[in-house]
Design a protein around this motif. Structure first.
Motif, PDB file in Angstrom:
ATOM      1  N   LEU A 154       0.837  -1.201   0.000  1.00 15.83           N
ATOM      2  CA  LEU A 154       0.000   0.000   0.000  1.00 15.83           C
ATOM      3  C   LEU A 154       0.870   1.249   0.000  1.00 15.83           C
ATOM      4  O   LEU A 154       0.593   2.220  -0.728  1.00 15.83           O
ATOM      5  N   GLY A 155       1.924   1.244   0.807  1.00 14.23           N
ATOM      6  CA  GLY A 155       2.841   2.380   0.831  1.00 14.23           C
ATOM      7  C   GLY A 155       3.561   2.569  -0.485  1.00 14.23           C
ATOM      8  O   GLY A 155       3.791   3.705  -0.926  1.00 14.23           O
ATOM      9  N   LEU A 156       3.890   1.455  -1.158  1.00 15.38           N
ATOM     10  CA  LEU A 156       4.539   1.541  -2.465  1.00 15.38           C
ATOM     11  C   LEU A 156       3.619   2.198  -3.489  1.00 15.38           C
ATOM     12  O   LEU A 156       4.031   3.095  -4.237  1.00 15.38           O
ATOM     13  N   GLY A 157       2.367   1.776  -3.502  1.00 16.16           N
ATOM     14  CA  GLY A 157       1.404   2.386  -4.423  1.00 16.16           C
ATOM     15  C   GLY A 157       1.194   3.854  -4.121  1.00 16.16           C
ATOM     16  O   GLY A 157       1.121   4.688  -5.034  1.00 16.16           O
ATOM     17  N   GLY A 158       1.128   4.202  -2.838  1.00 14.21           N
ATOM     18  CA  GLY A 158       0.983   5.599  -2.463  1.00 14.21           C
ATOM     19  C   GLY A 158       2.187   6.428  -2.857  1.00 14.21           C
ATOM     20  O   GLY A 158       2.044   7.579  -3.297  1.00 14.21           O
ATOM     21  N   SER A 159       3.382   5.844  -2.738  1.00 14.79           N
ATOM     22  CA  SER A 159       4.605   6.561  -3.127  1.00 14.79           C
ATOM     23  C   SER A 159       4.625   6.843  -4.626  1.00 14.79           C
ATOM     24  O   SER A 159       5.005   7.933  -5.062  1.00 14.79           O
ATOM     25  N   VAL A 160       4.223   5.840  -5.415  1.00 14.95           N
ATOM     26  CA  VAL A 160       4.141   6.035  -6.862  1.00 14.95           C
ATOM     27  C   VAL A 160       3.154   7.151  -7.200  1.00 14.95           C
ATOM     28  O   VAL A 160       3.418   8.001  -8.056  1.00 14.95           O
ATOM     29  N   ALA A 161       2.026   7.170  -6.497  1.00 11.44           N
ATOM     30  CA  ALA A 161       1.018   8.205  -6.741  1.00 11.44           C
ATOM     31  C   ALA A 161       1.557   9.590  -6.405  1.00 11.44           C
ATOM     32  O   ALA A 161       1.328  10.557  -7.144  1.00 11.44           O
ATOM     33  N   VAL A 162       2.299   9.693  -5.294  1.00 13.40           N
ATOM     34  CA  VAL A 162       2.857  10.993  -4.894  1.00 13.40           C
ATOM     35  C   VAL A 162       3.905  11.465  -5.901  1.00 13.40           C
ATOM     36  O   VAL A 162       3.935  12.647  -6.282  1.00 13.40           O
ATOM     37  N   VAL A 163       4.759  10.538  -6.356  1.00  8.95           N
ATOM     38  CA  VAL A 163       5.775  10.898  -7.346  1.00  8.95           C
ATOM     39  C   VAL A 163       5.116  11.350  -8.648  1.00  8.95           C
ATOM     40  O   VAL A 163       5.562  12.307  -9.302  1.00  8.95           O
ATOM     41  N   THR A 164       4.036  10.680  -9.033  1.00  5.25           N
ATOM     42  CA  THR A 164       3.359  10.988 -10.293  1.00  5.25           C
ATOM     43  C   THR A 164       2.558  12.284 -10.226  1.00  5.25           C
ATOM     44  O   THR A 164       2.639  13.134 -11.119  1.00  5.25           O
TER      45      THR A 164
END
Length: 367
Positions: free
Chosen positions: A171-181
């Protein structure tokens, strides 16, 4: 004599590391469902998180122990797979809330389970698990390498006993990708609007989903949770009291943009297993949900990788399926569970619930 909690029972609250880990353990099954719901319907994720934050705090203070506040999984699962629109989901939640409030005040909760039968309730859980698994496959198909990598991480950590950590990591990985994007948005409080995602609309599908959900809620969220309150915390909480508080939650949260919510034995057991012993865990988790609501914008949600979301739904589906099948004894009981699950996927959950109830009655008469 049933335990009657004292309102605002703040005595004995703790805010330790154990309460924090207990709070995180409860969020593992909640957050993936909320993100999936927001990604597949018109629901407003910030308003939903506010609802969860507020009622985590309210019931933590009211009961004085880490009582869970979870999505109503049958209704939420049907919305995620497209069987219910958000207006239908809201109508079903209001109807379920009204029924639970009435049942709790009339002291009728225990009688429903004796009529329906546990295998039928577990069958509804199994049907929702299969539907979520089907949706997970569709979401993951867009980027199979990412989905396979995510499943590998979850599987390896689960094998060595860190399943809860694996879910938070993905979940944190997906959230990190979203923040970077999409970038990290400036904190913004959700606007106080009545039914921000659409006016409730009662339909045949909403009625069928409500009936199926009430079977699950009475069995798992009221009766089983009441038993666990005694087993784990030595508290004599009546299932009718829990039914009443769930009814209040739905009727109060949905008009301000929330979703159908309930208590749950799985969430309560999860909090206990990870160290929570007081309502302090609810306060910590509630504040965390409110903080997430400040930054959970549509742009951030749109940037969340769907393949990662598929991985999270696989984990939730497998856990729900395990919880549905493992407590049932005997070949006939398992047959009812699996039969209800298959009919739920092939036709719909409401029909499966009714047919399962009839089948269980015939099976019971022959024993």
């Amino acid at each position: 004599m049933a335990y009657s909690p004292r309102l605002w029972n703040a005595s004995g609250l703790e805010f330790s590391t154990a309460e924090l880990t207990g709070a995180l353990g409860d969020s593992v099954t909640v957050l993936p469902l909320l993100v999936a719901l927001a990604a597949t319907t018109s629901v407003s994720l910030p308003h939903v998180l506010v609802g969860f934050g507020v009622f985590q705090i309210v019931w933590g203070l009211y009961y004085g122990m880490p009582l869970s506040v979870e999505p109503m999984k049958a209704l939420i699962g049907l919305a995620i797979v497209g069987s219910l629109s958000y207006p239908e989901l809201a109508a079903a939640g209001l109807l379920a809330g009204g029924v639970l409030l009435a049942l709790g005040n009339l002291g009728l909760v225990g009688r429903i389970q004796t009529v329906v039968g546990e295998p039928v309730i577990r069958g509804v859980q199994f049907a929702v698990a299969l539907l979520l698994l089907e949706a997970a496959v569709g979401l993951s198909s867009g980027s199979l390498p990412t989905a396979v990598a995510g499943l590998a991480v979850v599987g390896m950590l689960a094998v060595v006993g860190y399943r809860q950590v694996s879910v938070l990591l993905v979940l944190g990985l997906g959230g990190s990708v979203a923040v970077v994007t999409a970038g990290l948005p400036a904190p913004q409080m959700p606007a106080p609007v009545l039914f921000p995602a659409g006016t409730p609309s009662l339909s045949g599908a909403a009625l069928e989903g409500t009936v199926a959900q009430l079977g699950m809620t009475v069995g798992n969220a009221a009766i089983a949770t009441a038993l666990l309150c005694g087993d784990l915390y030595d508290r004599n909480v009546s299932p009718d009291t829990l039914s009443t508080s769930m009814g209040v939650t739905c009727l109060a949260a949905i008009p301000i943009g929330g979703i159908p919510m309930c208590h749950g034995s799985g969430g309560l057991a999860g909090k206990y297993a990870f160290g929570a012993r007081t309502g302090g865990a609810n306060i910590i988790l509630g504040v965390g949900y409110l903080a997430l609501a400040l930054v959970a914008t549509g742009a951030l949600l749109a940037a969340f990788p769907l393949s990662i979301l598929g991985v999270l739904l696989v984990v939730v589906a497998l856990e729900l399926a395990r919880a549905a099948v493992s407590p049932v004894d005997g070949h006939r009981g398992i047959a009812v569970v699996v039969g209800v699950g298959i009919v739920g996927v092939a036709v719909n959950v409401g029909v499966a619930f009714v047919l399962g109830t009839v089948a269980f009655w015939f099976v019971s008469q022959r024993e």
